[in-house]
Design a protein around this motif. Sequence first.
Motif, PDB file in Angstrom:
ATOM      1  N   LEU A 157       0.830  -1.195   0.000  1.00  0.00           N
ATOM      2  CA  LEU A 157       0.000   0.000   0.000  1.00  0.00           C
ATOM      3  C   LEU A 157       0.872   1.255   0.000  1.00  0.00           C
ATOM      4  O   LEU A 157       0.616   2.213  -0.747  1.00  0.00           O
ATOM      5  CB  LEU A 157      -0.920  -0.008   1.224  1.00  0.00           C
ATOM      6  CG  LEU A 157      -2.123   0.925   1.212  1.00  0.00           C
ATOM      7  CD1 LEU A 157      -3.075   0.562   0.088  1.00  0.00           C
ATOM      8  CD2 LEU A 157      -2.828   0.865   2.558  1.00  0.00           C
ATOM      9  N   LEU A 158       1.916   1.242   0.831  1.00  0.00           N
ATOM     10  CA  LEU A 158       2.834   2.385   0.875  1.00  0.00           C
ATOM     11  C   LEU A 158       3.541   2.575  -0.468  1.00  0.00           C
ATOM     12  O   LEU A 158       3.693   3.690  -0.955  1.00  0.00           O
ATOM     13  CB  LEU A 158       3.882   2.178   1.977  1.00  0.00           C
ATOM     14  CG  LEU A 158       3.378   2.216   3.426  1.00  0.00           C
ATOM     15  CD1 LEU A 158       4.510   1.838   4.377  1.00  0.00           C
ATOM     16  CD2 LEU A 158       2.840   3.601   3.764  1.00  0.00           C
ATOM     17  N   THR A 159       3.956   1.463  -1.059  1.00  0.00           N
ATOM     18  CA  THR A 159       4.689   1.530  -2.317  1.00  0.00           C
ATOM     19  C   THR A 159       3.794   1.939  -3.474  1.00  0.00           C
ATOM     20  O   THR A 159       4.229   2.633  -4.398  1.00  0.00           O
ATOM     21  CB  THR A 159       5.341   0.166  -2.623  1.00  0.00           C
ATOM     22  OG1 THR A 159       6.167  -0.203  -1.516  1.00  0.00           O
ATOM     23  CG2 THR A 159       6.200   0.227  -3.872  1.00  0.00           C
ATOM     24  N   GLY A 160       2.522   1.542  -3.424  1.00  0.00           N
ATOM     25  CA  GLY A 160       1.603   1.805  -4.523  1.00  0.00           C
ATOM     26  C   GLY A 160       1.356   3.283  -4.783  1.00  0.00           C
ATOM     27  O   GLY A 160       0.985   3.659  -5.905  1.00  0.00           O
ATOM     28  N   ILE A 161       1.549   4.128  -3.773  1.00  0.00           N
ATOM     29  CA  ILE A 161       1.301   5.558  -3.958  1.00  0.00           C
ATOM     30  C   ILE A 161       2.527   6.303  -4.479  1.00  0.00           C
ATOM     31  O   ILE A 161       2.474   7.520  -4.689  1.00  0.00           O
ATOM     32  CB  ILE A 161       0.835   6.209  -2.638  1.00  0.00           C
ATOM     33  CG1 ILE A 161       1.937   6.147  -1.572  1.00  0.00           C
ATOM     34  CG2 ILE A 161      -0.437   5.537  -2.130  1.00  0.00           C
ATOM     35  CD1 ILE A 161       1.590   6.844  -0.280  1.00  0.00           C
ATOM     36  N   LEU A 162       3.617   5.572  -4.709  1.00  0.00           N
ATOM     37  CA  LEU A 162       4.867   6.240  -5.078  1.00  0.00           C
ATOM     38  C   LEU A 162       4.938   6.679  -6.534  1.00  0.00           C
ATOM     39  O   LEU A 162       5.636   7.645  -6.848  1.00  0.00           O
ATOM     40  CB  LEU A 162       6.064   5.316  -4.798  1.00  0.00           C
ATOM     41  CG  LEU A 162       6.498   5.133  -3.348  1.00  0.00           C
ATOM     42  CD1 LEU A 162       7.706   4.209  -3.303  1.00  0.00           C
ATOM     43  CD2 LEU A 162       6.827   6.468  -2.705  1.00  0.00           C
ATOM     44  N   VAL A 163       4.261   5.970  -7.446  1.00  0.00           N
ATOM     45  CA  VAL A 163       4.475   6.201  -8.878  1.00  0.00           C
ATOM     46  C   VAL A 163       4.293   7.660  -9.286  1.00  0.00           C
ATOM     47  O   VAL A 163       5.193   8.237  -9.908  1.00  0.00           O
ATOM     48  CB  VAL A 163       3.582   5.276  -9.731  1.00  0.00           C
ATOM     49  CG1 VAL A 163       3.648   5.675 -11.201  1.00  0.00           C
ATOM     50  CG2 VAL A 163       4.054   3.840  -9.601  1.00  0.00           C
TER      51      VAL A 163
ATOM     52  N   PHE B 279      11.969  -9.604   0.919  1.00  0.00           N
ATOM     53  CA  PHE B 279      12.448  -9.008  -0.327  1.00  0.00           C
ATOM     54  C   PHE B 279      11.362  -8.214  -1.052  1.00  0.00           C
ATOM     55  O   PHE B 279      11.649  -7.485  -1.995  1.00  0.00           O
ATOM     56  CB  PHE B 279      12.971 -10.110  -1.266  1.00  0.00           C
ATOM     57  CG  PHE B 279      14.108 -10.895  -0.692  1.00  0.00           C
ATOM     58  CD1 PHE B 279      15.382 -10.351  -0.642  1.00  0.00           C
ATOM     59  CD2 PHE B 279      13.909 -12.178  -0.190  1.00  0.00           C
ATOM     60  CE1 PHE B 279      16.434 -11.072  -0.099  1.00  0.00           C
ATOM     61  CE2 PHE B 279      14.960 -12.904   0.347  1.00  0.00           C
ATOM     62  CZ  PHE B 279      16.222 -12.350   0.393  1.00  0.00           C
ATOM     63  N   GLY B 280      10.119  -8.373  -0.610  1.00  0.00           N
ATOM     64  CA  GLY B 280       9.006  -7.720  -1.287  1.00  0.00           C
ATOM     65  C   GLY B 280       9.117  -6.201  -1.388  1.00  0.00           C
ATOM     66  O   GLY B 280       8.951  -5.643  -2.481  1.00  0.00           O
ATOM     67  N   PRO B 281       9.376  -5.483  -0.282  1.00  0.00           N
ATOM     68  CA  PRO B 281       9.453  -4.031  -0.380  1.00  0.00           C
ATOM     69  C   PRO B 281      10.499  -3.525  -1.371  1.00  0.00           C
ATOM     70  O   PRO B 281      10.243  -2.574  -2.113  1.00  0.00           O
ATOM     71  CB  PRO B 281       9.808  -3.614   1.062  1.00  0.00           C
ATOM     72  CG  PRO B 281       9.227  -4.695   1.910  1.00  0.00           C
ATOM     73  CD  PRO B 281       9.425  -5.951   1.119  1.00  0.00           C
ATOM     74  N   LEU B 282      11.665  -4.168  -1.400  1.00  0.00           N
ATOM     75  CA  LEU B 282      12.688  -3.754  -2.360  1.00  0.00           C
ATOM     76  C   LEU B 282      12.220  -4.008  -3.789  1.00  0.00           C
ATOM     77  O   LEU B 282      12.357  -3.136  -4.667  1.00  0.00           O
ATOM     78  CB  LEU B 282      13.996  -4.497  -2.089  1.00  0.00           C
ATOM     79  CG  LEU B 282      15.214  -4.048  -2.914  1.00  0.00           C
ATOM     80  CD1 LEU B 282      16.502  -4.195  -2.109  1.00  0.00           C
ATOM     81  CD2 LEU B 282      15.353  -4.857  -4.207  1.00  0.00           C
ATOM     82  N   ILE B 283      11.639  -5.179  -4.019  1.00  0.00           N
ATOM     83  CA  ILE B 283      11.166  -5.521  -5.363  1.00  0.00           C
ATOM     84  C   ILE B 283      10.096  -4.548  -5.829  1.00  0.00           C
ATOM     85  O   ILE B 283      10.186  -3.969  -6.921  1.00  0.00           O
ATOM     86  CB  ILE B 283      10.631  -6.969  -5.387  1.00  0.00           C
ATOM     87  CG1 ILE B 283      11.784  -7.961  -5.230  1.00  0.00           C
ATOM     88  CG2 ILE B 283       9.854  -7.247  -6.681  1.00  0.00           C
ATOM     89  CD1 ILE B 283      11.332  -9.394  -4.998  1.00  0.00           C
ATOM     90  N   TYR B 284       9.081  -4.334  -5.003  1.00  0.00           N
ATOM     91  CA  TYR B 284       7.962  -3.493  -5.420  1.00  0.00           C
ATOM     92  C   TYR B 284       8.390  -2.038  -5.600  1.00  0.00           C
ATOM     93  O   TYR B 284       7.952  -1.365  -6.530  1.00  0.00           O
ATOM     94  CB  TYR B 284       6.822  -3.581  -4.406  1.00  0.00           C
ATOM     95  CG  TYR B 284       6.292  -4.967  -4.187  1.00  0.00           C
ATOM     96  CD1 TYR B 284       6.223  -5.876  -5.244  1.00  0.00           C
ATOM     97  CD2 TYR B 284       5.859  -5.400  -2.948  1.00  0.00           C
ATOM     98  CE1 TYR B 284       5.751  -7.162  -5.067  1.00  0.00           C
ATOM     99  CE2 TYR B 284       5.371  -6.689  -2.760  1.00  0.00           C
ATOM    100  CZ  TYR B 284       5.324  -7.559  -3.819  1.00  0.00           C
ATOM    101  OH  TYR B 284       4.857  -8.839  -3.635  1.00  0.00           O
ATOM    102  N   THR B 285       9.243  -1.546  -4.709  1.00  0.00           N
ATOM    103  CA  THR B 285       9.658  -0.151  -4.795  1.00  0.00           C
ATOM    104  C   THR B 285      10.495   0.104  -6.042  1.00  0.00           C
ATOM    105  O   THR B 285      10.303   1.101  -6.749  1.00  0.00           O
ATOM    106  CB  THR B 285      10.453   0.257  -3.535  1.00  0.00           C
ATOM    107  OG1 THR B 285       9.664   0.006  -2.371  1.00  0.00           O
ATOM    108  CG2 THR B 285      10.807   1.741  -3.578  1.00  0.00           C
TER     109      THR B 285
END
Length: 208
Positions: free
Chosen positions: A56-62, A130-136
């Motif tokens: 959710l945090l990463t999804g708002i980054l784009v 590893f998910g946060p690094l991958i998604y970010t």
Amino acid sequence: VIISFSLPAFLSGVLIWPVNWFGSALLANQNDGYAQMGLFNAANQWRTAILFIPNLLTGILVPFLANLHGARDHVRMGKVVWGNIALSTLLTAVLMGILAAGAPLVMRLYGQNFAVGAPVLSLLLISAIFGPLIYTILQAITSAGHMWAGFWLTFLWALVMTGMTLVYVPRDSAFGLAYATLVNQAFYAVILLLYYRHLVPKMEAEHG
């Protein structure tokens, strides 16, 4: 826009489903396959759950990263990327540690027969780190408009995951699929990290 963005984004998404389906189908066809599928799916629910907030945090980054990229502010863009990785990884690690410590109890919630799935849960929880690094980094690649690069990296992930599944599922059933997931997530994180380190000077060169 269709060729440079929509098509590679669509193809990247399409790649994920058949890889996951193949792993499930191969697992279901092993000895005691449906029971093993039950173990794996129960454990994987917790992996998905602890990644919900980081995703959710990463999804708002784009849009934010795209704006920084358009403004040629790559220093700040890098800070946002690494800051999100650090925060999301810390949150994931805390949740992972709590659940991993109680893995046998967590699996017993599904029934006494699921208690043997504690090692499967532990492996899948570790793979979540590893998910946060991958998604970010995928979001950073998207923000920079390098969608075809993201597709080919995902394609490489699909090839490696399929190969790992073929090797480890016949050996160790649900545990083998969990192990393949862990190793492949680590591999995917490394290749994305290497590409991102290559991408930063490339973005700077593109913007002069």
